[in-house]
Scaffold this motif. Sequence first.
Motif, PDB file in Angstrom:
ATOM      1  N   UNK A  36       0.839  -1.203   0.000  1.00 44.56           N
ATOM      2  CA  UNK A  36       0.000   0.000   0.000  1.00 44.56           C
ATOM      3  C   UNK A  36       0.874   1.254   0.000  1.00 44.56           C
ATOM      4  N   UNK A  37       0.238   2.385  -0.273  1.00 49.86           N
ATOM      5  CA  UNK A  37       0.946   3.659  -0.343  1.00 49.86           C
ATOM      6  C   UNK A  37       1.314   4.142   1.062  1.00 49.86           C
ATOM      7  N   UNK A  38       2.565   4.494   1.246  1.00 50.28           N
ATOM      8  CA  UNK A  38       3.051   5.038   2.511  1.00 50.28           C
ATOM      9  C   UNK A  38       3.623   6.424   2.247  1.00 50.28           C
ATOM     10  N   UNK A  39       3.222   7.393   3.057  1.00 48.65           N
ATOM     11  CA  UNK A  39       3.710   8.763   2.926  1.00 48.65           C
ATOM     12  C   UNK A  39       4.523   9.111   4.170  1.00 48.65           C
ATOM     13  N   UNK A  40       5.751   9.518   3.952  1.00 49.92           N
ATOM     14  CA  UNK A  40       6.632   9.948   5.039  1.00 49.92           C
ATOM     15  C   UNK A  40       6.921  11.432   4.864  1.00 49.92           C
ATOM     16  N   UNK A  41       6.556  12.205   5.863  1.00 50.48           N
ATOM     17  CA  UNK A  41       6.745  13.663   5.800  1.00 50.48           C
ATOM     18  C   UNK A  41       7.861  14.079   6.756  1.00 50.48           C
ATOM     19  N   UNK A  42       8.699  14.978   6.285  1.00 53.69           N
ATOM     20  CA  UNK A  42       9.773  15.494   7.127  1.00 53.69           C
ATOM     21  C   UNK A  42      11.013  14.629   7.157  1.00 53.69           C
ATOM     22  N   UNK A  43      11.200  13.774   6.146  1.00 54.77           N
ATOM     23  CA  UNK A  43      12.428  12.970   6.077  1.00 54.77           C
ATOM     24  C   UNK A  43      13.600  13.916   5.840  1.00 54.77           C
ATOM     25  N   UNK A  53      17.041   5.263   1.233  1.00 51.92           N
ATOM     26  CA  UNK A  53      16.074   5.381   0.140  1.00 51.92           C
ATOM     27  C   UNK A  53      16.573   4.651  -1.109  1.00 51.92           C
ATOM     28  N   UNK A  54      17.865   4.756  -1.386  1.00 50.35           N
ATOM     29  CA  UNK A  54      18.431   4.023  -2.525  1.00 50.35           C
ATOM     30  C   UNK A  54      18.304   2.516  -2.315  1.00 50.35           C
ATOM     31  N   UNK A  55      18.522   2.066  -1.077  1.00 49.49           N
ATOM     32  CA  UNK A  55      18.373   0.633  -0.777  1.00 49.49           C
ATOM     33  C   UNK A  55      16.929   0.195  -0.972  1.00 49.49           C
ATOM     34  N   UNK A  56      15.983   1.034  -0.562  1.00 51.63           N
ATOM     35  CA  UNK A  56      14.568   0.703  -0.745  1.00 51.63           C
ATOM     36  C   UNK A  56      14.227   0.597  -2.230  1.00 51.63           C
ATOM     37  N   UNK A  57      14.762   1.496  -3.027  1.00 52.68           N
ATOM     38  CA  UNK A  57      14.535   1.416  -4.487  1.00 52.68           C
ATOM     39  C   UNK A  57      15.108   0.123  -5.055  1.00 52.68           C
ATOM     40  N   UNK A  59      15.382  -2.641  -3.639  1.00 51.63           N
ATOM     41  CA  UNK A  59      14.540  -3.768  -3.235  1.00 51.63           C
ATOM     42  C   UNK A  59      13.193  -3.788  -3.948  1.00 51.63           C
ATOM     43  N   UNK A  60      12.823  -2.677  -4.574  1.00 55.62           N
ATOM     44  CA  UNK A  60      11.566  -2.671  -5.323  1.00 55.62           C
ATOM     45  C   UNK A  60      10.634  -1.519  -5.026  1.00 55.62           C
ATOM     46  N   UNK A  61      10.998  -0.629  -4.129  1.00 56.21           N
ATOM     47  CA  UNK A  61      10.124   0.490  -3.793  1.00 56.21           C
ATOM     48  C   UNK A  61      10.102   1.523  -4.925  1.00 56.21           C
ATOM     49  N   UNK A  62       8.913   2.024  -5.186  1.00 58.48           N
ATOM     50  CA  UNK A  62       8.746   3.140  -6.125  1.00 58.48           C
ATOM     51  C   UNK A  62       8.567   4.398  -5.280  1.00 58.48           C
ATOM     52  N   UNK A  63       9.503   5.322  -5.409  1.00 54.85           N
ATOM     53  CA  UNK A  63       9.538   6.477  -4.522  1.00 54.85           C
ATOM     54  C   UNK A  63       9.409   7.757  -5.326  1.00 54.85           C
ATOM     55  N   UNK A  64       8.461   8.568  -4.940  1.00 56.93           N
ATOM     56  CA  UNK A  64       8.302   9.897  -5.530  1.00 56.93           C
ATOM     57  C   UNK A  64       8.286  10.920  -4.406  1.00 56.93           C
ATOM     58  N   UNK A  65       8.613  12.145  -4.764  1.00 55.66           N
ATOM     59  CA  UNK A  65       8.658  13.196  -3.742  1.00 55.66           C
ATOM     60  C   UNK A  65       7.771  14.351  -4.167  1.00 55.66           C
ATOM     61  N   UNK A  66       6.969  14.822  -3.232  1.00 59.73           N
ATOM     62  CA  UNK A  66       6.090  15.959  -3.459  1.00 59.73           C
ATOM     63  C   UNK A  66       6.312  16.948  -2.320  1.00 59.73           C
ATOM     64  N   UNK A  67       7.201  17.913  -2.542  1.00 58.55           N
ATOM     65  CA  UNK A  67       7.524  18.858  -1.489  1.00 58.55           C
ATOM     66  C   UNK A  67       8.222  18.162  -0.341  1.00 58.55           C
ATOM     67  N   UNK A  68       7.608  18.206   0.823  1.00 57.53           N
ATOM     68  CA  UNK A  68       8.206  17.620   2.023  1.00 57.53           C
ATOM     69  C   UNK A  68       7.795  16.158   2.212  1.00 57.53           C
ATOM     70  N   UNK A  69       7.029  15.615   1.278  1.00 61.59           N
ATOM     71  CA  UNK A  69       6.486  14.263   1.442  1.00 61.59           C
ATOM     72  C   UNK A  69       7.145  13.287   0.470  1.00 61.59           C
TER      73      UNK A  69
END
Length: 422
Positions: A36-43, A53-57, A59-69
């Motif tokens: 499911x979608x997880x949003x982390x704010x203030x990383x 974050x590179x390690x998560x990618x 492993x298969x994570x799709x990561x996008x950034x929207x401002x602080x999220x």
Amino acid sequence: MRIVVYGGHPLSGTFRPSGNSNAALALIAASLLTDADVILRGVPDTSTTALMLDAARALGAQITRDGDAHHLVTPALHTRSLGPEITDGQVGAVMLLAPILARRRHARLETTYPLSRLHAHLTALRDLGFDIHITGDVIDFTAEPWEHRELTLLQTSVTATALVCMLAAAMGRETLLCNAASEPHIQDLQRMLVMMGAQIEGIGSNRLLIHGAAELGGADVTLRPDHVEIASVAAIGAITGGTLTIENVDPGDLQFIRRVYGRLGVSLYLNGNSLFVPAHESLSVSQNAEDLDLPIETAPWPGFPSDLVAMATVIATQARGTTLIHEKLFDNRLLFVDKLTAMGAQIVLCDPHRALVVGPSPLRGEYLDTPDVRTGLALLGAALCCRDSSVTIDSAELIDRTFENVVSKLVGLGAQIEVVER
């Protein structure tokens, strides 16, 4: 990066801390427990979080950034293996075992450091019933879900606690965990797991009862501010004679830290979620009868954090009186005091765990080579105390490894710091 620090300039202004980098590492790992979608704010934008974050990618994570999220979605994990190309040798990357074991049941970890550093983690996983086979520097894990487990950690390890909490939330029906770490960043992880569907009793304590979820869902989490960064900047403000307001603090995270700082003559005042550092003309070790001869001791949370022992030592060099610093949790974390001694501090290193500091001592300019990640900010604070001289610090990028742009933020408060080589 090499910097030159010109001391003797009081800090002033308003400081806003970044999110807790240690929390970010655990929350990134927990994000991979679900599709499911997880949003982390203030990383915070630090080198350690970038590597995670590179390690998560990888492993298969799709990561996008929207401002602080940061938005993380992990439909599937591409590999069961955590090699150096993914972990970059970080011990904290062991937390990535949790999503791999929860979703794939098998994992392999290739280490580039002594296995003794993982003893508490491996013991905890064995107590959960996992099969572990070690061949040289390669560790293979096999995991199965469980109905009920009870375990007591060998140490109040933050990463071991995080690892067990994530696995219990995803794989266990009921898990009782004792001697758990309870630092603010662990509490952030536990609240995230509750948001994802687990039930956790005892958040903030060292005894946790965790009821796992049949399937973990998404979450939207805002990281709390980094209490170590807050306390460090407050100390630097005080020892330079500055006046600071630090915004967006969690008062509960600072209770014991303020008490210890008070014994060293540093007064800090809370007003809601703001911390005020008044101008200190001088500092003195507490003269209360009941405080005499009491050492400054590190302890598991909510005690005084080991990550602040270097900063407390620097404060002691500027406070009138004698202070015994006692690092009870880790070996060799006081060996940095030779750098302070070279700058003019009066310090006797009694043994690897205890140092006797006599203050106040005027500090002078010195060349500091490769500050430790945990002592770098404290040594920068010592450099900012030096009057009529400058201090050169090599490998200063290590200071920003855990704290987002803290050198630039200190410059914004009036610190005179020049970058001479990148």
